[in-house]
Design a protein around this motif. Structure first.
Motif, PDB file in Angstrom:
ATOM      1  N   ASP A  56      22.992  35.037  10.957  1.00  0.00           N
ATOM      2  CA  ASP A  56      23.208  36.481  10.841  1.00  0.00           C
ATOM      3  C   ASP A  56      22.104  37.265  11.540  1.00  0.00           C
ATOM      4  O   ASP A  56      22.332  38.360  12.066  1.00  0.00           O
ATOM      5  CB  ASP A  56      23.261  36.906   9.373  1.00  0.00           C
ATOM      6  CG  ASP A  56      24.589  36.550   8.724  1.00  0.00           C
ATOM      7  OD1 ASP A  56      25.512  36.152   9.453  1.00  0.00           O
ATOM      8  OD2 ASP A  56      24.698  36.655   7.497  1.00  0.00           O
ATOM      9  N   LEU A  57      20.910  36.685  11.561  1.00  0.00           N
ATOM     10  CA  LEU A  57      19.762  37.317  12.215  1.00  0.00           C
ATOM     11  C   LEU A  57      20.031  37.590  13.690  1.00  0.00           C
ATOM     12  O   LEU A  57      19.475  38.526  14.271  1.00  0.00           O
ATOM     13  CB  LEU A  57      18.549  36.386  12.077  1.00  0.00           C
ATOM     14  CG  LEU A  57      17.205  36.832  12.621  1.00  0.00           C
ATOM     15  CD1 LEU A  57      16.582  37.855  11.685  1.00  0.00           C
ATOM     16  CD2 LEU A  57      16.275  35.628  12.770  1.00  0.00           C
ATOM     17  N   LEU A  58      20.909  36.777  14.291  1.00  0.00           N
ATOM     18  CA  LEU A  58      21.113  36.818  15.738  1.00  0.00           C
ATOM     19  C   LEU A  58      22.267  37.712  16.168  1.00  0.00           C
ATOM     20  O   LEU A  58      22.578  37.782  17.357  1.00  0.00           O
ATOM     21  CB  LEU A  58      21.358  35.388  16.262  1.00  0.00           C
ATOM     22  CG  LEU A  58      20.297  34.357  15.881  1.00  0.00           C
ATOM     23  CD1 LEU A  58      20.629  33.020  16.507  1.00  0.00           C
ATOM     24  CD2 LEU A  58      18.906  34.819  16.290  1.00  0.00           C
ATOM     25  N   ALA A  59      22.896  38.396  15.240  1.00  0.00           N
ATOM     26  CA  ALA A  59      24.013  39.267  15.595  1.00  0.00           C
ATOM     27  C   ALA A  59      23.513  40.462  16.405  1.00  0.00           C
ATOM     28  O   ALA A  59      22.445  41.022  16.117  1.00  0.00           O
ATOM     29  CB  ALA A  59      24.723  39.751  14.337  1.00  0.00           C
ATOM     30  N   VAL A  64      15.543  42.035  14.441  1.00  0.00           N
ATOM     31  CA  VAL A  64      14.639  41.092  15.095  1.00  0.00           C
ATOM     32  C   VAL A  64      15.211  40.682  16.448  1.00  0.00           C
ATOM     33  O   VAL A  64      16.380  40.297  16.546  1.00  0.00           O
ATOM     34  CB  VAL A  64      14.425  39.855  14.207  1.00  0.00           C
ATOM     35  CG1 VAL A  64      13.602  38.811  14.940  1.00  0.00           C
ATOM     36  CG2 VAL A  64      13.756  40.253  12.902  1.00  0.00           C
ATOM     37  N   ASP A  65      14.397  40.750  17.499  1.00  0.00           N
ATOM     38  CA  ASP A  65      14.916  40.475  18.837  1.00  0.00           C
ATOM     39  C   ASP A  65      14.548  39.091  19.360  1.00  0.00           C
ATOM     40  O   ASP A  65      15.125  38.643  20.344  1.00  0.00           O
ATOM     41  CB  ASP A  65      14.447  41.543  19.835  1.00  0.00           C
ATOM     42  CG  ASP A  65      12.937  41.556  19.993  1.00  0.00           C
ATOM     43  OD1 ASP A  65      12.245  41.042  19.101  1.00  0.00           O
ATOM     44  OD2 ASP A  65      12.456  42.092  21.010  1.00  0.00           O
ATOM     45  N   LYS A  66      13.602  38.397  18.717  1.00  0.00           N
ATOM     46  CA  LYS A  66      13.181  37.096  19.230  1.00  0.00           C
ATOM     47  C   LYS A  66      13.050  36.072  18.102  1.00  0.00           C
ATOM     48  O   LYS A  66      12.750  36.414  16.968  1.00  0.00           O
ATOM     49  CB  LYS A  66      11.839  37.207  19.965  1.00  0.00           C
ATOM     50  CG  LYS A  66      11.921  37.962  21.280  1.00  0.00           C
ATOM     51  CD  LYS A  66      10.591  37.898  22.037  1.00  0.00           C
ATOM     52  CE  LYS A  66      10.703  38.594  23.392  1.00  0.00           C
ATOM     53  NZ  LYS A  66       9.449  38.522  24.158  1.00  0.00           N
ATOM     54  N   VAL A  67      13.282  34.796  18.471  1.00  0.00           N
ATOM     55  CA  VAL A  67      13.023  33.681  17.564  1.00  0.00           C
ATOM     56  C   VAL A  67      11.995  32.774  18.219  1.00  0.00           C
ATOM     57  O   VAL A  67      11.647  32.945  19.395  1.00  0.00           O
ATOM     58  CB  VAL A  67      14.314  32.905  17.246  1.00  0.00           C
ATOM     59  CG1 VAL A  67      15.371  33.832  16.651  1.00  0.00           C
ATOM     60  CG2 VAL A  67      14.847  32.196  18.488  1.00  0.00           C
ATOM     61  N   HIS A  68      11.523  31.786  17.479  1.00  0.00           N
ATOM     62  CA  HIS A  68      10.419  30.952  17.967  1.00  0.00           C
ATOM     63  C   HIS A  68      10.780  29.481  18.094  1.00  0.00           C
ATOM     64  O   HIS A  68      10.028  28.705  18.674  1.00  0.00           O
ATOM     65  CB  HIS A  68       9.210  31.152  17.051  1.00  0.00           C
ATOM     66  CG  HIS A  68       8.868  32.605  16.901  1.00  0.00           C
ATOM     67  ND1 HIS A  68       9.325  33.363  15.839  1.00  0.00           N
ATOM     68  CD2 HIS A  68       8.186  33.442  17.722  1.00  0.00           C
ATOM     69  CE1 HIS A  68       8.909  34.611  15.996  1.00  0.00           C
ATOM     70  NE2 HIS A  68       8.228  34.687  17.126  1.00  0.00           N
ATOM     71  N   ALA A  69      11.919  29.092  17.548  1.00  0.00           N
ATOM     72  CA  ALA A  69      12.429  27.735  17.705  1.00  0.00           C
ATOM     73  C   ALA A  69      13.859  27.712  17.195  1.00  0.00           C
ATOM     74  O   ALA A  69      14.293  28.597  16.446  1.00  0.00           O
ATOM     75  CB  ALA A  69      11.581  26.722  16.935  1.00  0.00           C
ATOM     76  N   PRO A 106       7.197  32.620  11.592  1.00  0.00           N
ATOM     77  CA  PRO A 106       8.101  31.948  12.534  1.00  0.00           C
ATOM     78  C   PRO A 106       9.561  32.146  12.124  1.00  0.00           C
ATOM     79  O   PRO A 106       9.915  32.047  10.948  1.00  0.00           O
ATOM     80  CB  PRO A 106       7.707  30.467  12.400  1.00  0.00           C
ATOM     81  CG  PRO A 106       6.389  30.462  11.676  1.00  0.00           C
ATOM     82  CD  PRO A 106       6.423  31.664  10.779  1.00  0.00           C
ATOM     83  N   LEU A 107      10.411  32.421  13.100  1.00  0.00           N
ATOM     84  CA  LEU A 107      11.839  32.580  12.860  1.00  0.00           C
ATOM     85  C   LEU A 107      12.567  31.413  13.517  1.00  0.00           C
ATOM     86  O   LEU A 107      12.461  31.210  14.724  1.00  0.00           O
ATOM     87  CB  LEU A 107      12.321  33.908  13.433  1.00  0.00           C
ATOM     88  CG  LEU A 107      11.667  35.149  12.789  1.00  0.00           C
ATOM     89  CD1 LEU A 107      12.097  36.407  13.504  1.00  0.00           C
ATOM     90  CD2 LEU A 107      12.008  35.234  11.305  1.00  0.00           C
ATOM     91  N   VAL A 108      13.292  30.648  12.695  1.00  0.00           N
ATOM     92  CA  VAL A 108      13.874  29.380  13.155  1.00  0.00           C
ATOM     93  C   VAL A 108      15.336  29.263  12.720  1.00  0.00           C
ATOM     94  O   VAL A 108      15.628  28.799  11.613  1.00  0.00           O
ATOM     95  CB  VAL A 108      13.072  28.173  12.616  1.00  0.00           C
ATOM     96  CG1 VAL A 108      13.653  26.870  13.161  1.00  0.00           C
ATOM     97  CG2 VAL A 108      11.595  28.294  12.979  1.00  0.00           C
ATOM     98  N   PRO A 109      16.280  29.694  13.531  1.00  0.00           N
ATOM     99  CA  PRO A 109      17.683  29.400  13.255  1.00  0.00           C
ATOM    100  C   PRO A 109      17.941  27.894  13.367  1.00  0.00           C
ATOM    101  O   PRO A 109      17.194  27.166  14.048  1.00  0.00           O
ATOM    102  CB  PRO A 109      18.434  30.165  14.348  1.00  0.00           C
ATOM    103  CG  PRO A 109      17.445  31.177  14.851  1.00  0.00           C
ATOM    104  CD  PRO A 109      16.100  30.546  14.719  1.00  0.00           C
TER     105      PRO A 109
END
Length: 333
Positions: A56-59, A64-69, A106-109
């Motif tokens: 959902d974070l990536l919709a 949030v515009d960036k993830v880290h892994a 860190p944001l990790v989908p």
């Protein structure tokens, strides 16, 4: 197991690291792609039974515009625990989003596939496995086949897992006009895998548990053969597309759509009620060159297709108890 080299690797995308952890106790594991400087991300879920985290974070339109892994794992929903180990490793490296309190966040989908029938289902990727995959990550060519998230992957299961063959994980990249698009795909499809250039089936459902003769799942279904339905989500192809082109989340979303076209070219049937097919996309933005989005989408579909073929061709035959999972190489032999 082999190294992804004939058709490149996702690690050839500048700004990324990637690594695997494979269990020594049963065929399962996890794989991680790390963006130390952060990467714009998107996701597209096409299967009807996904196992995911932070999608959902990536919709488009979210904060949030960036993830880290991004983590790919076996172990079904239990395997999502491996993402916690990725978060722990990134925190120790000081990688994450500055939230103004304590360490960077860190944001990790993540996405997982179902490999529980292959060995002891009580053994699955955990936080320590995710941490180990990060510790092993680098920018060299990745091992493919029976490693990481593909260690317990199988294909061709619509007429029973005892008729299946070995799947795996594979990687590839396409380079054009100074831009790279790479893919890492763990193929655990309920359907068969074929080479779209020749139409040849590479791996899939066999006519019997003790033969190498392929049934051709798509043709069998269209002739009226009844499938042996398994638990929904007991399959799934998951993967990551990445590019060094600077793209917005909306543009990246188009790459994930095109990536699923790549799956559809070489997996049949695909995106079924029994699969949780999920593709992520990352943009590191480390090149100033900018092909048009149609060209980038074609590159993404090609990279995904090549990664699936790499996964199946690099797979090795597996025997677990009474279960025999021959690899595509046995058919070719």
């Amino acid at each position: 197991m082999s190294t992804s080299s004939a058709h490149g690797c996702i690690t050839q995308v500048p700004g990324l690291l990637a690594g695997h952890w494979t269990s020594t106790q049963r065929p399962t594991g996890c794989s991680v792609v790390i963006a130390p400087q952060g990467a714009v991300a998107a996701v597209d879920v096409r299967g009807a039974a996904p196992g995911t985290r932070e999608t959902d974070l990536l919709a488009p339109g979210h904060l949030v515009d960036k993830v880290h892994a991004v983590m790919l794992g076996g172990g079904s929903a239990w395997g999502l625990d491996a993402a916690s180990g990725v978060v722990r490793w990134l925190e120790q490296q000081g990688i994450g989003m500055d939230v103004g309190f304590g360490n960077p966040l860190p944001l990790v989908p993540a996405a997982v596939l179902f490999d529980l029938p292959v060995g002891d289902a009580r053994i699955r990727p955990d936080a320590d496995g995710g941490f180990a995959a990060c510790a092993a990550a680098g920018n060299s060519l990745l091992a493919c086949g029976n490693v990481g998230a593909g260690a317990g992957a199988t294909v061709g299961k619509l007429f029973g897992s005892d008729h299946a063959m070995k799947g795996g994980i594979g990687s590839a990249s396409v380079q054009l006009q100074g831009v790279t698009v790479g893919a890492l795909v763990a193929c655990n499809a309920v359907g068969d895998v074929l080479d779209p250039h020749t139409g040849q089936l590479l791996a899939g459902a066999r006519t019997a548990a003790d033969t190498l003769t392929l049934r051709d799942t798509q043709r069998a279904l269209l002739q009226g053969d009844a499938p042996r339905f398994a638990l929904p989500g007991a399959n799934t192809t998951i993967g990551i597309i990445a590019t060094d082109a600077a793209l917005s989340r909306t543009e990246l979303q188009r790459l994930t759509v095109a990536g699923h076209d790549g799956l559809a070219r070489c997996i049949r049937p695909v995106h079924t009620m029994l699969d949780g097919d999920t593709l992520f996309a990352l943009s590191t933005g480390q090149t100033s060159r900018q092909p048009d989005l149609i060209t980038l989408s074609a590159m993404a579909a090609e990279a995904v297709q090549l990664a699936v073929l790499c996964a199946v061709r690099a797979a090795q035959t597996l025997r677990v108890g009474d279960l025999w999972l021959p690899a595509a190489s046995e058919l070719q032999a």
